[in-house]
Structure formats: structure tokens, C-alpha cells
Design an enzyme around this catalytic site. Structure first.
Site, PDB file in Angstrom:
ATOM      1  CD1 TRP A 153      -3.162  -1.022   0.561  1.00  0.00           C
ATOM      2  CD2 TRP A 153      -1.852  -2.376   1.754  1.00  0.00           C
ATOM      3  NE1 TRP A 153      -3.821  -2.210   0.701  1.00  0.00           N
ATOM      4  CE2 TRP A 153      -3.042  -3.075   1.436  1.00  0.00           C
ATOM      5  CE3 TRP A 153      -0.876  -3.047   2.490  1.00  0.00           C
ATOM      6  CZ2 TRP A 153      -3.288  -4.375   1.838  1.00  0.00           C
ATOM      7  CZ3 TRP A 153      -1.110  -4.350   2.888  1.00  0.00           C
ATOM      8  CH2 TRP A 153      -2.300  -4.995   2.559  1.00  0.00           C
ATOM      9  CG  HIS A 191      -6.693  -0.738   3.136  1.00  0.00           C
ATOM     10  ND1 HIS A 191      -6.172  -1.984   3.354  1.00  0.00           N
ATOM     11  CD2 HIS A 191      -6.302   0.006   4.202  1.00  0.00           C
ATOM     12  CE1 HIS A 191      -5.488  -2.000   4.472  1.00  0.00           C
ATOM     13  NE2 HIS A 191      -5.558  -0.812   5.020  1.00  0.00           N
ATOM     14  NE  ARG A 217      -4.259   1.069  -2.008  1.00  0.00           N
ATOM     15  CZ  ARG A 217      -4.688  -0.132  -2.383  1.00  0.00           C
ATOM     16  NH1 ARG A 217      -4.136  -0.723  -3.421  1.00  0.00           N
ATOM     17  NH2 ARG A 217      -5.657  -0.730  -1.713  1.00  0.00           N
ATOM     18  CD  GLN A 231     -10.213  -0.556  -1.187  1.00  0.00           C
ATOM     19  OE1 GLN A 231     -10.270  -0.390   0.017  1.00  0.00           O
ATOM     20  NE2 GLN A 231      -9.261  -1.265  -1.754  1.00  0.00           N
ATOM     21  CB  VAL A 274      -7.704 -12.200   5.499  1.00  0.00           C
ATOM     22  CG1 VAL A 274      -8.759 -11.116   5.617  1.00  0.00           C
ATOM     23  CG2 VAL A 274      -6.806 -11.970   4.303  1.00  0.00           C
ATOM     24  CB  ALA A 316     -12.732  -8.771   6.015  1.00  0.00           C
TER      25      ALA A 316
HETATM   26  N1  PHE Z   1      -7.885  -3.888   1.928  1.00  0.00           N
HETATM   27  C1  PHE Z   1      -7.433  -4.761   0.872  1.00  0.00           C
HETATM   28  C2  PHE Z   1      -6.919  -3.898  -0.266  1.00  0.00           C
HETATM   29  O1  PHE Z   1      -7.188  -2.769  -0.361  1.00  0.00           O
HETATM   30  C3  PHE Z   1      -8.567  -5.637   0.372  1.00  0.00           C
HETATM   31  C4  PHE Z   1      -9.053  -6.591   1.417  1.00  0.00           C
HETATM   32  C5  PHE Z   1     -10.118  -6.254   2.225  1.00  0.00           C
HETATM   33  C6  PHE Z   1      -8.455  -7.819   1.549  1.00  0.00           C
HETATM   34  C7  PHE Z   1     -10.582  -7.132   3.181  1.00  0.00           C
HETATM   35  C8  PHE Z   1      -8.915  -8.724   2.491  1.00  0.00           C
HETATM   36  C9  PHE Z   1      -9.955  -8.378   3.303  1.00  0.00           C
HETATM   37  O2  PHE Z   1      -6.183  -4.400  -1.091  1.00  0.00           O
END
Ligand code: PHE
Length: 348
Positions: A153, A191, A217, A231, A274, A316
Site C-alpha cells: 500500500w 484502503h 494510493r 472501495q 486475513v 472481510a
Molecule cells: N484492503 C485490501 C486492499 O485494499 C482488500 C481486502 C479487504 C483484503 C478485506 C482482504 C480483506 O487491497
């Protein structure tokens, strides 16, 4: 009277009589009375004639010239009056001018549609701040400082030590965020996942939420990457929530958004918050386009918000809204969304 002159007079009068526009009249004037017009040509050629002929034709031509001038002037006035009369007359049967209405941007449109789909699936919609602390954007999501996963990120950091910056921050941040601001670097959220933490800090499971929002980003742009995009985060926590439940929810969601016959695939992936992690891909322009990251919430994340990871589990996900809009509206380049080009925006 000279035969040629007679002919000219006759046809000129005819033309003046029948013309209906000033433009046409202008053309007639040039044709007969202009510098290279018919009458002047005759007058100019007088020098080649005998004295006798000159005496006869000269005055005749002058006379005709005068008559035509008068007629043309008169006709010009009549036409002027006619055209203003016409303007005063309101033709109520004429088709009206098309009025263009303003409308929602394609991203707002798809966001609204997504909200409705998830509301119908019994999810709640919540929103969070675009300015975040390092803690919510990274640490609490199992991405510690100096961890290489932060490279995934690329971040716009904010100069939070400046006075003005802090006044803005105070307004934007909630109580719980403020307590974390101390000594924390501020950033534009990369995110919507920080909202998982905010929500779990203040709510107890079971629940299911989505979080639409803008993210930022610091990276190079291309046809499928933008520095600023949207998002939709999702989080469902309960005692028996599994990855199979996630698969069911994405399938239902994508079917409602794109129609029953959709082509999507889950592939293993890695996100620190995750375990296991997956990516959701959809068919796009002959290939596969990643539209979401997802997975089962990592026990470290539950610990960070004070949940017992042995009691609760959940999934998630984070969908890229722009990419869903690209597929839905067949948009070839993500950069078009913020281009401000009305030829693009006008199509929706
Ligand atoms: N936050 C991650 C992204 O921006 C996406 C994501 C969200 C992945 C929730 C797993 C669980 O790339």
C-alpha cells in the site's frame, strides 16, 4: 432601345420580384450593379462604340441602373420587415429545445446500487474518515511498522506535526481516533479496511456491514490503476461464519449487480489481516481482472479490538468500485472516471 439592355432590365426585375431572402437579393445586386456587374460591363464597353451609339446606349444604361437600385432598396426594406414579423410570431408547434439534466456520476450510481444490494442482504452501511492514523490503516490490521507488507500500500503520508493540519484532524477524527493520534503519523487511508477496526471497537458481534469510501494510493497510474479510487469494504462476524458463507455472498452480490450469468473466480492470495486470503477475479476484456481482496479475519485483528478469536470468526472483503463500474459499463480505462471529460460523463 438597345435590345441587350432591355433583356437585362427584364430579367433583373424578375429576379428582384421573386427573391425571398436578403442574401439572395445581395447576390442579384452584385450580378447586375456590382463593379463587374452586367450594367457596368456595358458602360465600360461604350468606348468601343461609335459616337452615335454611345449617345443612345449610355443614358439608357444609366437609367436602368437607377431603376434597379431603387427596386433593390425597396425590396430590401420589405424583406427586413417580413423577417422581423416572422421573429415576433411564436410557432407553438415547433419542437422544443432539448434541456440537458444533470445526473449522477457513474461511480455514484454503482455505489448506490451496491448499497441497495447489500441492504437487501441484511448488511448495514457505515462510513469512515479518509484521514487515518497509522494504527488503524496498518498496525491494528496486523501490519506492524517496517513490515514489508506495507509496501503493498504505497501511502500518501500527511505532515501531522504542522499546526493547521492538527486543527483539521481534530474535526475529522472521532474520540477513539483522537486517543490514537498522539505520536501517530497521519495518512490518507490506502484502503477501507481501517473501518473494520473502528466498527469492531464500538460494536459487538454478530453483525454484517459494508463500508463504501474513497481510498488513496501513491502509485503510478495506468488503465486499471488510479491514485484515488473507491472501495466497498465488507465485514461479517459471527460464531459460525465461514469462507463458504463468503462465497455465497459474493456470488449473490455479483449476480445482482451483473446478472445471473457471471464468470468469477476465487484465487488464493495474501493480506496480513486475513487467513486464509483470497482474491476475487472477474472476466474482463478476454482476461481476468481482480475486483476484490478478501479472506477470513485474522485472529490478530480480533485481538487488537478485544474480541476473543476462539469465540468469533468472520470474513472481510474489499471490492474496487471503479473496477466493478468498468466491467458493468464497459469502460476501457479507469482514468476516465476523474478525467472531467463531459463526452464520457454524458453517456451515463
Ligand atoms: N484492503 C485490501 C486492499 O485494499 C482488500 C481486502 C479487504 C483484503 C478485506 C482482504 C480483506 O487491497
Amino acid at each position: 432601345m438597345n435590345e441587350n439592355l432591355q433583356k437585362i432590365e427584364k430579367s433583373a426585375l424578375m429576379e428582384i420580384e421573386t427573391t425571398e431572402t436578403q442574401k439572395e437579393l445581395e447576390r442579384i445586386k452584385v450580378k447586375y450593379l456590382g463593379r463587374k456587374g452586367m450594367l457596368n460591363q456595358i458602360l465600360r464597353s461604350l468606348k468601343d462604340l461609335s459616337l452615335e451609339e454611345r449617345r443612345q446606349i449610355g443614358p439608357q444604361a444609366q437609367k436602368i441602373k437607377k431603376i434597379l437600385e431603387e427596386k433593390i432598396n425597396l425590396k430590401f426594406k420589405t424583406l427586413t420587415i417580413a423577417s422581423t414579423e416572422q421573429q415576433k410570431f411564436l410557432d407553438v408547434t415547433r419542437p422544443g429545445k432539448k434541456i440537458s439534466f444533470g445526473h449522477l456520476h457513474p461511480l455514484s450510481k454503482i455505489e448506490e446500487e451496491i448499497r441497495q444490494i447489500f441492504i437487501a442482504l441484511n448488511f448495514s452501511v457505515v462510513e469512515g474518515p479518509e484521514i487515518e492514523t497509522e494504527y488503524y490503516n496498518f498496525d491494528a490490521l496486523n501490519i506492524p511498522p517496517n513490515h514489508p507488507a506495507r509496501d503493498a500500500w504505497d501511502t500518501f503520508w500527511l505532515r501531522s506535526n504542522q499546526k493547521e493540519q492538527l486543527t483539521i484532524d481534530k474535526k475529522q477524527l472521532t474520540q477513539s481516533q483522537m486517543s490514537n493520534v498522539k505520536g501517530q503519523k497521519l495518512l490518507l487511508r490506502t484502503h477501507t479496511s481501517p473501518m473494520q477496526i473502528h466498527y469492531m471497537e464500538t460494536h459487538q458481534p454478530p453483525f454484517q456491514i459494508i463500508v463504501p469510501g474513497r481510498v488513496f494510493r501513491y502509485e503510478a497510474t495506468d488503465a486499471s490503476h488510479e491514485t484515488n479510487f473507491s472501495q466497498v469494504e465488507g465485514l461479517m462476524v459471527g460464531e459460525n461464519v465461514s469462507l463458504a458463507n463468503f462465497k455465497f455472498i459474493v456470488e449473490k452480490f455479483l449476480q445482482k449487480l451483473f446478472g445471473e450469468k457471471i464468470d468469477f473466480a476465487l484465487r488464493p492470495s495474501y493480506y496480513p489481516f486475513v487467513e486464509p486470503g483470497v482474491d476475487v477475479y472477474m472476466k474482463w476484456q478476454g482476461g481476468w481482472l481482480e475486483v476484490a481482496g478478501a479472506g477470513m479475519v485474522h485472529p490478530h485483528v480480533f485481538k487488537a479490538v478485544g474480541y476473543n478469536p476462539y469465540q468469533w470468526q468472520g470474513f472481510a472483503f474489499g471490492f474496487g468500485l471503479n473496477r466493478l463500474a468498468m466491467i458493468k459499463y464497459k469502460i476501457p480505462d479507469i482514468r476516465l472516471f476523474y478525467s472531467g471529460d463531459l463526452r464520457f460523463i454524458g453517456q451515463f
